[in-house]
Design a protein around this motif. Structure first.
Motif, PDB file in Angstrom:
ATOM      1  N   ASP A 189      -7.895  -6.033  -2.622  1.00 26.43           N
ATOM      2  CA  ASP A 189      -8.663  -5.336  -3.652  1.00 26.43           C
ATOM      3  C   ASP A 189      -8.591  -6.090  -4.973  1.00 26.43           C
ATOM      4  O   ASP A 189      -7.501  -6.454  -5.438  1.00 26.43           O
ATOM      5  CB  ASP A 189      -8.119  -3.915  -3.825  1.00 26.43           C
ATOM      6  CG  ASP A 189      -8.831  -3.154  -4.923  1.00 26.43           C
ATOM      7  OD1 ASP A 189     -10.014  -2.841  -4.774  1.00 26.43           O
ATOM      8  OD2 ASP A 189      -8.182  -2.891  -5.969  1.00 26.43           O
ATOM      9  N   ASN A 190      -9.738  -6.328  -5.583  1.00 26.60           N
ATOM     10  CA  ASN A 190      -9.812  -7.099  -6.818  1.00 26.60           C
ATOM     11  C   ASN A 190      -8.969  -6.477  -7.927  1.00 26.60           C
ATOM     12  O   ASN A 190      -8.233  -7.179  -8.640  1.00 26.60           O
ATOM     13  CB  ASN A 190     -11.273  -7.215  -7.266  1.00 26.60           C
ATOM     14  CG  ASN A 190     -11.420  -7.949  -8.580  1.00 26.60           C
ATOM     15  OD1 ASN A 190     -11.186  -9.147  -8.633  1.00 26.60           O
ATOM     16  ND2 ASN A 190     -11.794  -7.246  -9.642  1.00 26.60           N
ATOM     17  N   ASP A 191      -9.060  -5.147  -8.093  1.00 29.38           N
ATOM     18  CA  ASP A 191      -8.297  -4.471  -9.153  1.00 29.38           C
ATOM     19  C   ASP A 191      -6.790  -4.603  -8.933  1.00 29.38           C
ATOM     20  O   ASP A 191      -6.035  -4.808  -9.880  1.00 29.38           O
ATOM     21  CB  ASP A 191      -8.684  -2.993  -9.230  1.00 29.38           C
ATOM     22  CG  ASP A 191     -10.112  -2.789  -9.730  1.00 29.38           C
ATOM     23  OD1 ASP A 191     -10.642  -3.720 -10.369  1.00 29.38           O
ATOM     24  OD2 ASP A 191     -10.685  -1.716  -9.464  1.00 29.38           O
ATOM     25  N   THR A 192      -6.368  -4.455  -7.667  1.00 30.64           N
ATOM     26  CA  THR A 192      -4.939  -4.583  -7.348  1.00 30.64           C
ATOM     27  C   THR A 192      -4.428  -5.986  -7.679  1.00 30.64           C
ATOM     28  O   THR A 192      -3.375  -6.154  -8.312  1.00 30.64           O
ATOM     29  CB  THR A 192      -4.689  -4.279  -5.860  1.00 30.64           C
ATOM     30  OG1 THR A 192      -5.113  -2.940  -5.576  1.00 30.64           O
ATOM     31  CG2 THR A 192      -3.213  -4.431  -5.509  1.00 30.64           C
ATOM     32  N   THR A 239       0.814  -1.218   0.000  1.00 30.55           N
ATOM     33  CA  THR A 239       0.000   0.000   0.000  1.00 30.55           C
ATOM     34  C   THR A 239       0.847   1.268   0.000  1.00 30.55           C
ATOM     35  O   THR A 239       0.344   2.345  -0.308  1.00 30.55           O
ATOM     36  CB  THR A 239      -0.920   0.031   1.233  1.00 30.55           C
ATOM     37  OG1 THR A 239      -0.122  -0.128   2.415  1.00 30.55           O
ATOM     38  CG2 THR A 239      -1.953  -1.084   1.176  1.00 30.55           C
ATOM     39  N   SER A 258      -6.551 -11.938   1.209  1.00 27.80           N
ATOM     40  CA  SER A 258      -5.786 -11.761  -0.024  1.00 27.80           C
ATOM     41  C   SER A 258      -5.582 -13.097  -0.730  1.00 27.80           C
ATOM     42  O   SER A 258      -5.735 -13.217  -1.949  1.00 27.80           O
ATOM     43  CB  SER A 258      -4.438 -11.103   0.283  1.00 27.80           C
ATOM     44  OG  SER A 258      -3.707 -10.864  -0.901  1.00 27.80           O
ATOM     45  N   GLY A 266      -1.119  -0.880  -3.952  1.00 26.69           N
ATOM     46  CA  GLY A 266      -2.534  -1.077  -3.698  1.00 26.69           C
ATOM     47  C   GLY A 266      -2.769  -2.054  -2.569  1.00 26.69           C
ATOM     48  O   GLY A 266      -1.823  -2.618  -1.995  1.00 26.69           O
ATOM     49  N   ASN A 267      -4.025  -2.268  -2.240  1.00 29.85           N
ATOM     50  CA  ASN A 267      -4.429  -3.147  -1.154  1.00 29.85           C
ATOM     51  C   ASN A 267      -4.526  -4.584  -1.662  1.00 29.85           C
ATOM     52  O   ASN A 267      -5.163  -4.849  -2.688  1.00 29.85           O
ATOM     53  CB  ASN A 267      -5.796  -2.686  -0.614  1.00 29.85           C
ATOM     54  CG  ASN A 267      -6.156  -3.358   0.692  1.00 29.85           C
ATOM     55  OD1 ASN A 267      -5.960  -4.559   0.862  1.00 29.85           O
ATOM     56  ND2 ASN A 267      -6.678  -2.589   1.627  1.00 29.85           N
TER      57      ASN A 267
END
Length: 464
Positions: free
Chosen positions: A66-69, A43, A94, A62-63
């Motif tokens: 998170d799906n996009d990450t 992050t 994750s 990113g996290n």
């Protein structure tokens, strides 16, 4: 010694590491050196920038839940996702989401004692985790093994304890100074092998005519009982540490104190945080918990440092661990161990006279490298156990031998081994064998191999 390598073409794997703290950086470093396609996720943009510059890998800011990450990091095509952030829950999620996106294997760092009990198997099953890793618990086990054998500076176990490799420091006036290994084997009748020797910055896989010198760090392999007998004959045997002081109330200290208490040892923990002291007192009724600043030498002396069998520094600061460990050596404590994650500080501590340093970062990196090499070679004699020895300059690996006409049912003396390779032990039907040139490897054997300057993923890699 050159770069470690293998005679076979090695499959490059796509690996995502979520969380780039101390443990994450160590994992990234080890896997990048192994030649894998690594993507780091964190992050903190400054952390991502630094780690991608140092190791020449891809990075995503990113996290990790998170799906996009995860999609940007390439989870859909990842061979392995390793989540090692500071949050157990984040790591578990994750891995779960990464697996849903397509990651073939997932490994989560799960540190909390509340998860590392009977519920851990349920968590792994429900989240479909390939493995759960706990650096604090692994470090505690390593420390416990050393405290059982205080003469050693490192203890590595194989085949469920059937074999051990212990590392010892030869003093300048050692009885082995100037002794050839062949003469040592003749004089001492126990079944053992001196399998590695570190002299300065050089590491050797020695032959029988190798001559030991004071100051050498030697790796010795044998069964636990034979090691005990040999140390007695050499006059190096120390009784198991029974009265132990731990500095710092970390998770590692909790796990180690629990193991020591169960084993009947007297344990005292010194911790300055009142809340942590209260938690430890409740969780460890057999241990003595002292609230105070362990960096104050007078407190340590008041709490019995000089009469302790062992002193282990386990605070969150490497510098404090090393300084207080050095102080303990000046008080003639029989066994002193410091936890240090930063390699440069661990090396400096060694030069200052601290011979036993434990690094959770290195322990976890070894486990991850072992797992990845096993994934690479699922059809062959895959790696069962892997340890870095001699400050990372050599490896000890355990393989289960498959039927292979190049390796099995042939006397070891007839095998054309690569240089700096040694077959150090064989376990067959629960019987431990220190091999000679006449011994053979049979299918199904557990085989322990020592290697310097080679990256072995299969037992056949030992051949020229």
């Amino acid at each position: 010694m050159g770069n470690p390598g293998s005679s076979r073409g090695v499959l490059t794997m796509k690996i995502i590491v979520v969380g780039c703290g101390k443990i994450g950086c160590s994992i990234v470093s080890s896997l990048a050196k192994e030649g894998h396609d690594v993507v780091a996720v964190d992050t903190d943009p400054a952390v991502v920038e630094q780690i991608t510059n140092v190791y020449d890998i891809m990075g995503v800011c990113g996290n990790g839940v998170d799906n996009d990450t995860l999609s940007e990091a390439g989870a859909a095509k990842a061979d392995l996702l390793v989540a090692v952030t500071g949050s157990d829950e984040t790591n578990m999620l994750s891995c779960f989401f990464g697996g849903k996106l397509g990651a073939r294997h997932t490994i989560a760092r799960i540190r909390g004692p509340e998860y590392n009990d009977k519920s851990l198997g349920f968590i792994q099953q429900q989240l479909r985790l390939s493995m759960a890793i706990n650096p604090d618990l692994m470090a505690a086990r390593e420390l416990y093994n050393i405290l059982k054998l205080p003469s050693a500076v490192k203890v590595s176990t194989f085949s469920n304890g059937a074999f051990e490799i212990i590392e010892l420091l030869l003093k300048q006036d050692s009885v082995l100074d100037g002794v050839k290994l062949s003469a040592m084997r003749e004089k001492y009748k126990e079944k053992f092998l001196v399998c590695t020797v570190q002299r300065g910055d050089e590491v050797f896989i020695p032959s029988g005519d190798f001559e030991l010198r004071g100051g050498d760090r030697i790796g010795l392999t044998a069964t636990p009982s034979e090691i005990q007998k040999l140390l007695r004959d050499l006059g190096w045997h120390q009784k198991q540490a029974r009265n132990v002081i731990l500095l710092g109330g970390s998770r590692t200290a909790y796990y180690l104190a629990q193991m020591l208490s169960i084993g009947g040892n007297a344990v005292k923990i010194i911790e300055k945080d009142p809340a942590v002291c209260a938690e430890l007192s409740e969780a460890l009724p057999k241990a003595v918990v002292v609230e105070g600043d362990g960096a104050q030498q007078e407190l340590l002396l008041e709490e019995g440092l000089r009469t302790a069998d062992a002193f282990v520094t386990l605070t969150g600061m490497d510098e404090e661990n090393i300084l207080m460990a050095i102080f303990a050596t000046t008080q003639n404590v029989k066994k002193v161990i410091a936890k240090a994650n930063r390699e440069e500080l661990a090396a400096m501590a060694g030069k200052l006279g601290l011979d036993t340093i434990v690094s959770p970062r290195r322990t976890i990196a070894d486990v991850l490298v072992q797992y990845v090499r096993a994934l690479q070679n699922s059809l062959g004699s895959s790696v069962e156990t892997l340890y870095q020895l001699m400050d990372g300059k050599a490896e000890a690996l355990e393989f289960i031998a498959r039927a292979d006409e190049r390796i099995t049912n042939i006397p070891l003396r007839e095998l054309r081994l690569k240089p700096n390779i040694l077959v150090g032990g064989i376990v067959r039907d629960r019987k431990s064998i220190i091999p000679t040139g006449a011994d053979e490897i049979f299918p199904g054997d557990s085989v322990i191999v020592l290697a310097a300057g080679h990256r072995l993923g299969d037992l056949a890699d030992i051949l020229r």
